[in-house]
Design a protein around this motif. Structure first.
Motif, short mmCIF file in Angstrom:
data_model
loop_
_atom_site.label_atom_id
_atom_site.label_comp_id
_atom_site.label_asym_id
_atom_site.label_seq_id
_atom_site.Cartn_x
_atom_site.Cartn_y
_atom_site.Cartn_z
N VAL A 282 0.84 -1.20 0.00
CA VAL A 282 0.00 0.00 0.00
C VAL A 282 0.87 1.24 0.00
CG1 VAL A 282 -1.81 -1.19 1.31
CG2 VAL A 282 -0.09 0.16 2.54
N ARG A 283 0.23 2.36 -0.31
CA ARG A 283 0.85 3.67 -0.08
C ARG A 283 0.10 4.30 1.10
NH1 ARG A 283 1.45 3.42 -5.79
NH2 ARG A 283 3.64 3.67 -6.38
N ARG A 284 0.85 4.63 2.13
CA ARG A 284 0.26 5.14 3.37
C ARG A 284 0.98 6.42 3.77
NH1 ARG A 284 0.35 2.21 9.33
NH2 ARG A 284 -1.57 3.14 10.13
N PRO A 285 0.50 7.58 3.30
CA PRO A 285 1.17 8.83 3.65
C PRO A 285 1.21 9.05 5.16
CG PRO A 285 -0.39 9.16 1.86
CD PRO A 285 -0.62 7.78 2.37
N ARG A 286 2.31 9.65 5.60
CA ARG A 286 2.49 9.97 7.02
C ARG A 286 2.05 11.42 7.24
NH1 ARG A 286 8.70 9.19 7.15
NH2 ARG A 286 8.30 10.34 5.22
N LEU A 287 1.11 11.60 8.12
CA LEU A 287 0.55 12.92 8.39
C LEU A 287 0.91 13.34 9.81
CD1 LEU A 287 -1.37 15.35 7.79
CD2 LEU A 287 -3.23 13.92 8.67
N ARG A 288 1.52 14.50 9.94
CA ARG A 288 1.80 15.09 11.25
C ARG A 288 0.86 16.26 11.46
NH1 ARG A 288 6.31 15.39 14.92
NH2 ARG A 288 6.32 17.34 16.12
#
Length: 368
Positions: free
Chosen positions: A162-168
């Motif tokens: 999967v592509r799982r963007p990291r969000l801060r």
């Protein structure tokens, strides 16, 4: 109290284009199935066929259909030996291609008789009938849902690509409820979310929490206006570049966009409706680009009543479906109860004066 606005408003299209420039999809990662839920599929593995061989679909007697031609209660067919009994899920014995109910075979001492015919495949689940060999677990570019996870589990896969963007998310004190709302929406969309609270509302404290070293997208929430206690945009300017402060978007006019290195940053207002509007209009397109998501599905229905819009300002309407039509709940400014009821949202471009009643419009679903 009237909300103070930045001295100029940047068109939404201009701000979005600046944010998307140079943003590419992130690299795929392999995640365990529970963690992959909601993420965007990226080259998921081809699954093994299931079941791997013919199995019984019901409890009963395993037999060969061609051997039972003419069998009936009036003309029982004697057997030389007792047939195999199978429970649902058992592998079919070699040479057997049907399963008869328990009362279709009569056993009386050493005598065994069949009282009914069978047809090939009766009571049998064929090899590969649930999952064909080499089936993709999920369509690339689309969210991984419960059905895709079911296929993967049944086929024995333990991870998906999967592509799982990291969000801060940086919480500027005073916007906790909005931060929780955005974080919950982001997690449901499959993002890897980390939330941090600035020590205070001043620019220095906020800047100390704006760390883009381990994320693909950074949001600050709260303090994006021009009031005396609004310092989020100043903090962003200290850490990176501010492309625009003040958007021609309603709700969401006091938002800002910028970048720290290669990481896009959006300063969301602290008000839930304004933050949600900026999330829909600016954050979602960035997330879609980062995750290589296919275009989001839109649903076209006629408007139950007209929507009037101000030329020069992009506005977002929240809608509910009633009687196969979109009923506008709110435009430009959203009561919280309108957000809670909304089924979909509609972006009205800045050059539009709105839509007449009965006009079919393509709206994005709030929850897919």
């Amino acid at each position: 109290m009237t909300q103070r606005l930045p001295p100029s408003l940047t068109p939404l299209d201009t701000a979005l284009a600046a944010q998307l420039r140079g943003v590419d999809p992130i690299a795929p990662v392999g995640l365990p199935l529970p963690e992959a839920a909601g993420c965007i599929a990226a080259g998921t593995p081809r699954l093994a066929g299931h079941p791997p061989r013919d199995i019984a679909a019901a409890d009963g007697w395993a037999l060969r259909a061609n051997d039972l031609v003419g069998a009936s209660s009036y003309s029982p067919l004697p057997l030389t030996r007792l047939p195999a009994w199978v429970d649902a899920g058992d592998a079919m014995p070699d040479g057997c291609d049907c399963v008869l109910d328990a009362d279709a075979v009569e056993v009386s001492g050493p005598l065994t008789q069949v009282l009914a015919e069978g047809v090939p495949g009766q009571g049998v689940r064929r090899a590969g009938s649930d999952i064909a060999e080499h089936t993709l677990a999920a369509a690339e570019g689309y969210p991984i849902g419960a059905a895709a996870l079911l296929l993967a589990r049944v086929a024995g896969a333990d991870k998906l690509s999967v592509r799982r963007p990291r969000l801060r998310i940086v919480n500027v004190p005073g916007a906790t409820a909005t931060v929780q709302m955005v974080a919950e929406i982001a997690r449901a969309a499959g993002l890897d979310v980390s939330a941090h609270e600035a020590g205070a509302r001043d620019a220095t404290s906020i800047a100390e929490s704006i760390d883009a070293s381990a994320c693909d997208l950074l949001l600050t929430i709260g303090g994006s206006g021009v009031g005396r206690q609004d310092a989020a945009v100043l903090a962003l300017a200290q850490r990176g570049n501010v492309f625009a402060h003040g958007l021609a978007l309603l709700p969401g006019r006091t938002a800002a966009v910028g970048r720290i290195g290669q990481v896009p940053v959006i300063a969301l207002p602290g008000s839930p409706d304004h933050a949600l509007a900026v999330w829909l209009a600016l954050a979602l397109p960035l997330i879609d680009r980062l995750s290589a998501r296919r275009p989001r599905r839109q649903v076209a229905l006629p408007l139950a009543r007209k929507i009037a819009s101000n030329v020069g300002i992009a506005e977002i309407a929240v809608l509910v479906e009633e009687h196969h039509a979109w009923l506008p709940l709110a435009v430009g400014e959203w009561p919280l109860q309108a957000i809670a009821r909304a089924d979909a949202w509609l972006l009205i471009p800045g050059g539009s004066e709105g839509f007449a009643a009965g006009t079919p419009v393509d709206a994005y679903l709030m929850r897919e």
